[in-house]
Design a protein around this motif. Structure first.
Motif, PDB file in Angstrom:
ATOM      1  N   GLN A 191       0.823  -1.203   0.000  1.00  0.00           N
ATOM      2  CA  GLN A 191       0.000   0.000   0.000  1.00  0.00           C
ATOM      3  C   GLN A 191       0.860   1.257   0.000  1.00  0.00           C
ATOM      4  N   PRO A 192       0.302   2.356  -0.474  1.00  0.00           N
ATOM      5  CA  PRO A 192       1.049   3.611  -0.464  1.00  0.00           C
ATOM      6  C   PRO A 192       1.165   4.153   0.958  1.00  0.00           C
ATOM      7  N   PHE A 193       2.212   4.919   1.206  1.00  0.00           N
ATOM      8  CA  PHE A 193       2.390   5.526   2.527  1.00  0.00           C
ATOM      9  C   PHE A 193       1.860   6.947   2.573  1.00  0.00           C
ATOM     10  N   LEU A 194       1.695   7.570   1.421  1.00  0.00           N
ATOM     11  CA  LEU A 194       1.234   8.952   1.368  1.00  0.00           C
ATOM     12  C   LEU A 194       0.024   9.058   0.454  1.00  0.00           C
ATOM     13  N   GLY A 195      -0.679  10.162   0.573  1.00  0.00           N
ATOM     14  CA  GLY A 195      -1.807  10.411  -0.313  1.00  0.00           C
ATOM     15  C   GLY A 195      -3.089   9.794   0.207  1.00  0.00           C
ATOM     16  N   ASN A 196      -4.052   9.735  -0.690  1.00  0.00           N
ATOM     17  CA  ASN A 196      -5.366   9.176  -0.335  1.00  0.00           C
ATOM     18  C   ASN A 196      -5.281   7.662  -0.232  1.00  0.00           C
ATOM     19  N   GLY A 197      -6.148   7.089   0.579  1.00  0.00           N
ATOM     20  CA  GLY A 197      -6.199   5.640   0.708  1.00  0.00           C
ATOM     21  C   GLY A 197      -6.725   5.003  -0.562  1.00  0.00           C
ATOM     22  N   PRO A 198      -6.365   3.741  -0.805  1.00  0.00           N
ATOM     23  CA  PRO A 198      -6.807   3.062  -2.022  1.00  0.00           C
ATOM     24  C   PRO A 198      -8.310   2.825  -2.035  1.00  0.00           C
ATOM     25  N   VAL A 199      -8.898   2.922  -3.240  1.00  0.00           N
ATOM     26  CA  VAL A 199     -10.328   2.699  -3.434  1.00  0.00           C
ATOM     27  C   VAL A 199     -10.503   1.650  -4.529  1.00  0.00           C
ATOM     28  N   TYR A 200     -11.115   0.525  -4.166  1.00  0.00           N
ATOM     29  CA  TYR A 200     -11.416  -0.545  -5.119  1.00  0.00           C
ATOM     30  C   TYR A 200     -12.848  -0.344  -5.613  1.00  0.00           C
ATOM     31  N   TYR A 201     -13.064  -0.523  -6.907  1.00  0.00           N
ATOM     32  CA  TYR A 201     -14.410  -0.466  -7.489  1.00  0.00           C
ATOM     33  C   TYR A 201     -14.826  -1.877  -7.841  1.00  0.00           C
ATOM     34  N   LEU A 202     -16.019  -2.279  -7.395  1.00  0.00           N
ATOM     35  CA  LEU A 202     -16.498  -3.638  -7.635  1.00  0.00           C
ATOM     36  C   LEU A 202     -17.745  -3.626  -8.506  1.00  0.00           C
ATOM     37  N   SER A 203     -17.837  -4.630  -9.365  1.00  0.00           N
ATOM     38  CA  SER A 203     -19.034  -4.824 -10.179  1.00  0.00           C
ATOM     39  C   SER A 203     -19.314  -6.317 -10.253  1.00  0.00           C
ATOM     40  N   ALA A 204     -20.532  -6.653 -10.635  1.00  0.00           N
ATOM     41  CA  ALA A 204     -20.948  -8.058 -10.677  1.00  0.00           C
ATOM     42  C   ALA A 204     -21.686  -8.355 -11.975  1.00  0.00           C
ATOM     43  N   ASN A 205     -21.589  -9.596 -12.387  1.00  0.00           N
ATOM     44  CA  ASN A 205     -22.397 -10.115 -13.485  1.00  0.00           C
ATOM     45  C   ASN A 205     -23.394 -11.085 -12.867  1.00  0.00           C
ATOM     46  N   LEU A 206     -24.676 -10.860 -13.152  1.00  0.00           N
ATOM     47  CA  LEU A 206     -25.729 -11.708 -12.605  1.00  0.00           C
ATOM     48  C   LEU A 206     -26.187 -12.699 -13.668  1.00  0.00           C
ATOM     49  N   ILE A 207     -26.673 -13.839 -13.210  1.00  0.00           N
ATOM     50  CA  ILE A 207     -27.216 -14.846 -14.124  1.00  0.00           C
ATOM     51  C   ILE A 207     -28.403 -14.229 -14.879  1.00  0.00           C
ATOM     52  N   GLY A 208     -28.431 -14.428 -16.179  1.00  0.00           N
ATOM     53  CA  GLY A 208     -29.518 -13.903 -16.996  1.00  0.00           C
ATOM     54  C   GLY A 208     -29.291 -12.499 -17.499  1.00  0.00           C
ATOM     55  N   SER A 209     -28.095 -11.939 -17.250  1.00  0.00           N
ATOM     56  CA  SER A 209     -27.798 -10.579 -17.703  1.00  0.00           C
ATOM     57  C   SER A 209     -26.358 -10.511 -18.184  1.00  0.00           C
ATOM     58  N   ASP A 210     -26.145  -9.828 -19.295  1.00  0.00           N
ATOM     59  CA  ASP A 210     -24.786  -9.638 -19.803  1.00  0.00           C
ATOM     60  C   ASP A 210     -24.158  -8.366 -19.251  1.00  0.00           C
ATOM     61  N   ALA A 211     -24.931  -7.551 -18.575  1.00  0.00           N
ATOM     62  CA  ALA A 211     -24.447  -6.264 -18.071  1.00  0.00           C
ATOM     63  C   ALA A 211     -23.561  -6.444 -16.845  1.00  0.00           C
ATOM     64  N   LYS A 212     -22.546  -5.604 -16.760  1.00  0.00           N
ATOM     65  CA  LYS A 212     -21.687  -5.544 -15.584  1.00  0.00           C
ATOM     66  C   LYS A 212     -22.282  -4.459 -14.684  1.00  0.00           C
ATOM     67  N   ILE A 213     -22.767  -4.857 -13.518  1.00  0.00           N
ATOM     68  CA  ILE A 213     -23.484  -3.957 -12.625  1.00  0.00           C
ATOM     69  C   ILE A 213     -22.563  -3.478 -11.505  1.00  0.00           C
TER      70      ILE A 213
ATOM     71  N   ILE B  51     -21.475  -2.535  -7.978  1.00  0.00           N
ATOM     72  CA  ILE B  51     -22.081  -2.911  -6.689  1.00  0.00           C
ATOM     73  C   ILE B  51     -21.493  -2.142  -5.511  1.00  0.00           C
ATOM     74  N   GLY B  52     -20.507  -1.287  -5.770  1.00  0.00           N
ATOM     75  CA  GLY B  52     -19.988  -0.471  -4.681  1.00  0.00           C
ATOM     76  C   GLY B  52     -18.489  -0.306  -4.715  1.00  0.00           C
ATOM     77  N   VAL B  53     -18.000   0.364  -3.696  1.00  0.00           N
ATOM     78  CA  VAL B  53     -16.567   0.620  -3.560  1.00  0.00           C
ATOM     79  C   VAL B  53     -16.096   0.153  -2.194  1.00  0.00           C
ATOM     80  N   ALA B  54     -14.813  -0.158  -2.130  1.00  0.00           N
ATOM     81  CA  ALA B  54     -14.173  -0.482  -0.854  1.00  0.00           C
ATOM     82  C   ALA B  54     -13.031   0.513  -0.686  1.00  0.00           C
ATOM     83  N   ARG B  55     -13.150   1.357   0.309  1.00  0.00           N
ATOM     84  CA  ARG B  55     -12.170   2.429   0.531  1.00  0.00           C
ATOM     85  C   ARG B  55     -11.341   2.089   1.770  1.00  0.00           C
ATOM     86  N   PHE B  56     -10.031   2.118   1.588  1.00  0.00           N
ATOM     87  CA  PHE B  56      -9.125   1.855   2.699  1.00  0.00           C
ATOM     88  C   PHE B  56      -8.455   3.152   3.119  1.00  0.00           C
ATOM     89  N   ARG B  57      -8.280   3.303   4.405  1.00  0.00           N
ATOM     90  CA  ARG B  57      -7.671   4.503   4.966  1.00  0.00           C
ATOM     91  C   ARG B  57      -6.201   4.257   5.209  1.00  0.00           C
TER      92      ARG B  57
END
Length: 171
Positions: free
Chosen positions: A138-160, A162-168
Motif C-alpha cells: 500500500q502507499p504511505f502517502l496520499g489518499n487511501g486506495p479505493v477498489y471499485y467492484l461490479s458483478a455479473n448476474l445470471i440472466g444478464s450480460d451487463a456488468k453492474i 455494486i460499490g466501492v471499498a475504501r481503505f484509509r
C-alpha cells in the motif's frame, strides 16, 4: 423581578425542549432510520478491512460482498485494483470464501488492473463473501486506495456496479 421571570421562562423552555427530544427519540421507530439489506435485489459491498491494521508495507485487503436473498445468482465479480496499490499479481494471492470460512471454487484471472472472479457455481442469494487480496503493497502517502467492484448476474450480460471499498492510510 424581570430577570427572575426570564429565568423561569427559560427553565420552562428548556424543559419543553428536553421533553420533546425524549418523546421524539422514543416515538420514532429504529428500523425507520436503517436500511433493510435483506430486501435488496442487488449485491453490494458490505465492508472491508485491512490486516494488519497499521501502516505496514505489505498487508492483506479483505472485501466483503453481500448477495441478498432477493438478488439473482452472481456468476462473476470484477475488482478494479487502484493504481496506487501494488500487489503480487499472483492469482493464488486472491482467496474467496463464504462468511463461514468455506472456500469457494473460483477461477481467478487478471485483465490489467482488474481482478476477474468467475465462479464455478454461481453464488446463490443470501450469501456473504469475503475476498482476500494478499501481499498488497500500500502507499504511505496520499489518499487511501479505493477498489471499485461490479458483478455479473445470471440472466444478464451487463456488468453492474455494486460499490466501492475504501481503505484509509493510517497516520
Amino acid at each position: 423581578m424581570l430577570l427572575i421571570k426570564l429565568g423561569v421562562n427559560m427553565k420552562k423552555l428548556l424543559a419543553y425542549i428536553a421533553i420533546s427530544t425524549l418523546a421524539a427519540a422514543f416515538l420514532i421507530p429504529a428500523n425507520y432510520a436503517s436500511a433493510n439489506e435483506e430486501n435488496d435485489s442487488l449485491p453490494h459491498v458490505e465492508g472491508n478491512y485491512q490486516f494488519p491494521p497499521t501502516r505496514w508495507a505489505v498487508v492483506r485487503h479483505t472485501l466483503r460482498v453481500h448477495v441478498p436473498k432477493n438478488s439473482k445468482d452472481v456468476s462473476q465479480l470484477n475488482i478494479e485494483v487502484p493504481s496506487t496499490v501494488r500487489w503480487s499479481n499472483d492469482i493464488n494471492d486472491v482467496v474467496v470464501k463464504k462468511e463461514n470460512s468455506q472456500k469457494i471454487n473460483t477461477n481467478v484471472s487478471l485483465n490489467g488492473k482488474t481482478i476477474l472472479l468467475a465462479f464455478a457455481e454461481p453464488v446463490a442469494p443470501n450469501t456473504k463473501l469475503e475476498i482476500d487480496i494478499k501481499n498488497v503493497k500500500q502507499p504511505f502517502l496520499g489518499n487511501g486506495p479505493v477498489y471499485y467492484l461490479s458483478a455479473n448476474l445470471i440472466g444478464s450480460d451487463a456488468k453492474i456496479p455494486i460499490g466501492v471499498a475504501r481503505f484509509r492510510i493510517s497516520p
